[in-house]
Design an enzyme around this catalytic site. Structure first.
Site, PDB file in Angstrom:
ATOM      1  N   HIS A   1      -3.933  -1.912  -1.024  1.00 36.05           N
ATOM      2  CA  HIS A   1      -4.583  -1.020  -0.073  1.00 36.05           C
ATOM      3  C   HIS A   1      -5.788  -1.685   0.585  1.00 36.05           C
ATOM      4  CE1 HIS A   1      -5.718   2.736   1.747  1.00 36.05           C
ATOM      5  NE2 HIS A   1      -6.898   2.756   1.130  1.00 36.05           N
TER       6      HIS A   1
ATOM      7  N   ASP B   1       0.838  -1.202   0.000  1.00 38.81           N
ATOM      8  CA  ASP B   1       0.000   0.000   0.000  1.00 38.81           C
ATOM      9  C   ASP B   1       0.871   1.251   0.000  1.00 38.81           C
ATOM     10  OD1 ASP B   1      -2.067   1.798   0.146  1.00 38.81           O
ATOM     11  OD2 ASP B   1      -2.306   1.613   2.313  1.00 38.81           O
TER      12      ASP B   1
END
Length: 299
Positions: free
Chosen positions: A275, A246
């Protein structure tokens, strides 16, 4: 305030989302939807989604935690999922989101809460716990943070903010796919699009990026700094469960581990994924939650 409500038919037969709907009014004529699974008398696990997803994000985790004997609540933030959607970007503010969420929490009279949060779920959830510490027993953060505007934002976030604010095209399913390592099915992509039958329903999704504090004089910075003062005294369990891929929140886990006393000695974990780690590593993420609750019982 003009309020839109997505037709229930758009949520028929979503893949892996069999949950019965529940609703509460969190303001006059403003209805919030939430999932409520597991034993009603068990201590609640509150799963807060972020941008631009909804409780569908937790669909693989909810049954795992509920079947382990816990009550799982996963609300759709106002503007998302099955919840009502004010039609103007200007109808949304950080403080309004907080008020709506607190009203929901108060009506359900929740306590002994385990908070699980990611993305905007963390911006709201961490403040919620900091301002209502007696309600919460522990915090588990995945790919999230509580910004005050004092630290430099990433280039990735700046680009996303510009796109969400100015692009005439906001493909919700594709945005979730860009933050997910595995390939989502057509049905899953359609499920992320389901709350938004047209562009006018997407005001909440467009609003969130611009509400993130990016300077110390942002309208929400002072309240977030105050919340950090409370978190710096937080000695209940605080667990980070970030993903390996992420670019938006990378490093925030170590920052929180250093700053929050309750993080000391906890089983912090890095999971595989992008993410949206709920899509890439749902079983592993759910295990972090259930293991933390087992530790409480053993203690």
């Amino acid at each position: 305030m003009r309020i839109l409500r997505t037709d229930e038919g758009r949520f028929a037969d979503l893949p892996d989302y069999p949950f019965a709907p529940n609703y509460l009014d969190v303001a006059p004529n403003l209805r919030m939807h939430y999932v409520d699974e597991g034993p009603a008398d068990a201590s609640p696990v509150l799963m807060l989604h972020g941008e631009p997803s909804w409780s569908y994000l937790y669909r693989h985790m909810i049954p795992l935690v509920a079947n382990a004997g816990h009550r799982v609540l996963a609300p759709d933030l106002i503007g998302f999922g099955k919840s009502d959607k004010p039609a103007s970007v200007d109808d949304y503010s950080y403080d309004r989101h907080m008020t709506w969420l607190v009203n929901w929490l108060d009506q359900l009279e929740l306590s002994n809460i385990t908070l699980v949060c990611q993305n905007w779920g963390s911006l709201l959830g961490l403040r919620l716990a900091a301002e209502n510490p007696r309600r919460f027993d522990r915090i588990i953060v995945g790919n999230g943070m509580l910004p005050t505007g004092e630290n430099r934002v990433t280039t990735t976030f700046t680009l996303w903010k510009t796109f969400a604010t100015h692009s005439p095209w906001l493909p919700i399913g594709r945005v979730v796919q860009l933050g997910t390592d595995r390939m989502l099915s057509k049905g899953e992509l359609a499920a992320y699009e389901a709350p938004f039958p047209s562009a006018e329903y997407k005001a909440g999704a467009r609003a969130f990026p611009r509400l993130v504090p990016v300077s110390s004089d942002d309208p929400s910075s002072a309240a977030n700094r105050e919340a950090w003062r409370a978190l710096e005294k937080w000695r209940k369990p605080f667990i980070t469960c970030f993903s390996s891929g992420d670019p938006i929140t990378r490093g925030s886990d170590r920052y929180m581990q250093r700053r929050i006393p309750g993080a000391y000695g906890q089983p912090h974990t890095t999971l595989r994924g992008g993410h949206f780690l709920q899509e890439d590593s749902p079983r592993e993420f759910a295990s972090i939650i259930t293991d933390a609750l087992k530790s409480q019982r053993a203690a």
